[in-house]
Design an enzyme around this catalytic site. Structure first.
Site, PDB file in Angstrom:
ATOM      1  N   ASP A 176      -8.473  -0.352  -7.332  1.00 58.07           N
ATOM      2  CA  ASP A 176      -7.799   0.060  -6.099  1.00 58.07           C
ATOM      3  C   ASP A 176      -8.404   1.332  -5.520  1.00 58.07           C
ATOM      4  O   ASP A 176      -8.690   2.284  -6.258  1.00 58.07           O
ATOM      5  CB  ASP A 176      -6.310   0.337  -6.374  1.00 58.07           C
ATOM      6  CG  ASP A 176      -5.529  -0.931  -6.670  1.00 58.07           C
ATOM      7  OD1 ASP A 176      -6.143  -1.955  -7.024  1.00 58.07           O
ATOM      8  OD2 ASP A 176      -4.291  -0.877  -6.546  1.00 58.07           O
ATOM      9  N   ASP A 198      -2.437 -11.834  -7.693  1.00 63.26           N
ATOM     10  CA  ASP A 198      -2.808 -10.618  -8.406  1.00 63.26           C
ATOM     11  C   ASP A 198      -2.515 -10.727  -9.914  1.00 63.26           C
ATOM     12  O   ASP A 198      -1.789 -11.611 -10.342  1.00 63.26           O
ATOM     13  CB  ASP A 198      -2.000  -9.465  -7.796  1.00 63.26           C
ATOM     14  CG  ASP A 198      -2.682  -8.114  -7.946  1.00 63.26           C
ATOM     15  OD1 ASP A 198      -3.701  -8.043  -8.657  1.00 63.26           O
ATOM     16  OD2 ASP A 198      -2.192  -7.140  -7.354  1.00 63.26           O
TER      17      ASP A 198
END
Ligand code: 9PG
Length: 499
Positions: free
Chosen positions: A367, A307
């Site tokens: 997200d 990430d």
């Protein structure tokens, strides 16, 4: 005078660009800048965001506003340097649609390409060395299919079975410990998952990739428990960033990407402070990254969600003066080598095109969240990458053309009604997106699901429906028509609860 070089009845004139030559579905050219002027007035511009979380969609060049100067804080997810200019711009690929619905695409086949809309023309530039471009005119579907194929030839593609993933983030967030993980693992028994992925919260710190006190038995033990349950152990890491308080940041100044004053370049703010980017051209920093990756594979993790990768490609001063996306590419190649061919690597917060050919899958949107929209973020600050399901759907939907060359992860789907503000229709839309993207994941701990919800999750993981694309936002899933335009242009009554 611009020369008309409409070699393939392109619907466009190439006004700048070297060596135009025929390609079976379009035209190749090289140079920087290249200018491709459509023979029509653009009604829409396809804006491709730089990294996983960046805004990606068709915008109206007349009324859609480019990202405007707003506090630095909300530019997260945008490519620095491009978000503040007045024109519509995107990364690596751009396209315009004409009044007849046909699409003219200009796409980079190399790492540093940017495409903007300037006075009605598509203008492509390479940041550093000029590279190749692909130009095609036709249906939206065809031109993107052709571009993806050429990107695959230029950068490689890896297709292997896509794991069905349980991920800890969207239920427990960073509040995880060994006990909670083992309980969730117990809960997923009997459900057709392939991988059980531990997200952010296991580590001592960002840049200190050791298990913290909440994982007293250590990571090898946890990975063994996951494997014993018949699942591929998955682990989250952010290998290219280090928190300001981590020992790498305090002791290894020479490993950090620098700004023009020689100070560590800002890579973002989170986990209670600032974090910095590693300089992926520095031999010792590279060695350290490789070591961290090798170790997590040795612990037993065969699925790594990596990430905040954009940090490796930020502008700045490096040990070796390389183009930033080339430095990134050499960093992820090193990661692949350390992880081995058989480890499933999922990129997140990652520059999209520069990740093709190295990663197995990539997150293609911001997200999701158990709410539909975040008005403060999206409406008032124009920060589309704040967690919200609506923009997660919009951005992912506009990146599905990447599917033939890399797995496209639209983020998790929800099955729970507990801790849930998405209404059933909104939840269904997210699940249908997962079906179309062919990437299935959830964070719902089975203990939160009632029997009916558990059954729906089980069926979702098991099925492999036939998906047909009917239009830009319309698909048929086993003959059932799904229209995602409610996310792109939601009718007022559909907007649902907001934060
Ligand atoms: C873990 C999470 C999850 C999630 C990732 C990523 O501050 N920010 O802008 C910001 C953006 C994304 C984000 C967190 C913070 O989420 O996408 O799946 O792994 O990290 O921290």
């Amino acid at each position: 005078m611009p020369t008309e070089l409409d070699v393939n009845r392109l619907g466009a004139a190439i006004e700048a660009g070297a060596d135009p030559r025929r390609d079976d579905a379009g035209t190749r050219l090289s140079g920087s800048p290249v200018v491709v002027r459509p023979s029509f007035d653009a009604t829409l511009f396809y804006r491709h965001g730089w990294q996983s979380w960046s805004d990606t969609r068709w915008v109206d060049p007349a009324i859609g506003r480019p990202l405007t100067p707003v506090p630095e804080l909300v530019l997260q997810g945008e490519d620095p340097g491009y978000s503040r200019q007045g024109r519509h711009a995107g990364s690596h690929v751009g396209a315009v649609q004409g009044p007849d619905g046909s699409v003219l695409l200009l796409g980079a086949l190399g790492l540093g390409g940017r495409v903007e809309l300037d006075d009605g023309a598509l203008v492509g530039r390479y940041e550093d060395e000029a590279g190749e471009w692909f130009v095609a005119h036709g249906s939206e579907q065809d031109v993107f299919v052709e571009y993806a194929a050429r990107l695959g030839s230029a950068l490689g593609s890896r297709k292997r079975p896509t794991p069905r993933v349980w991920c800890s983030w969207y239920s427990m967030y960073s509040d995880i410990d060994e006990q909670r993980m083992l309980e969730a693992l117990e809960g997923v028994q009997g459900l057709p998952f392939d991988s059980f992925q531990v997200d952010d919260g296991w580590q001592r710190d960002i840049g200190d990739w050791e298990p913290n006190a909440a994982f007293p038995s250590g990571m090898t033990s946890l990975a063994q428990r996951i494997r014993a349950a018949g699942l591929l152990p998955g682990l989250w890491m952010a290998p290219f960033i280090v928190h300001e308080r981590s020992s790498v940041a305090t002791d290894q100044h020479q490993w950090l990407l620098r700004d023009e004053h020689g100070s560590p370049a800002a890579a973002g703010n989170g986990w209670g402070g600032d974090y910095y980017a590693l300089d992926l051209t520095h031999p010792e920093a590279r060695e350290w990254v490789g070591e961290r990756i090798r170790r997590s594979v040795e612990w037993g993790f065969g699925y790594l969600k990596l990430d905040f990768l954009y940090a490796g490609a930020l502008p700045g001063r490096r040990h070796e003066d390389q183009p930033r996306e080339l430095a990134y590419r050499s960093g992820i190649e090193l990661v692949r080598e350390a992880a081995g061919e058989s480890t499933y690597l999922l990129a997140c917060g990652a520059p999209i095109v520069p990740s093709v050919g190295v990663f197995d899958g990539i997150r293609v949107g911001p997200d999701v969240a158990p709410w539909w929209e975040n008005d403060l973020g999206t409406r008032y600050l124009y920060a589309l990458a704040v967690p919200n399901t609506r923009y997660a759907i919009v951005t992912s939907l506009h990146r599905l053309w990447l599917r033939p060359i890399i797995d496209t992860d639209p983020d998790v789907a929800y099955f729970r009604s507990r801790y849930q503000m998405l209404n059933p229709t909104q939840q269904r839309l997210l699940r249908d997106l997962a079906r179309v993207a062919e990437f299935r994941a959830t964070s719902d701990p089975p203990g939160w699901l009632d029997p009916e919800e558990r059954e729906a999750l089980s069926a979702f993981l098991d099925e492999s429906p036939e998906v047909r694309r009917l239009g830009r936002y319309r698909y048929a899933i086993d003959g059932r028509e799904v229209d995602f335009s409610v996310a792109v242009e939601p009718p007022p009554e559909y907007r649902g609860p907001v934060l």
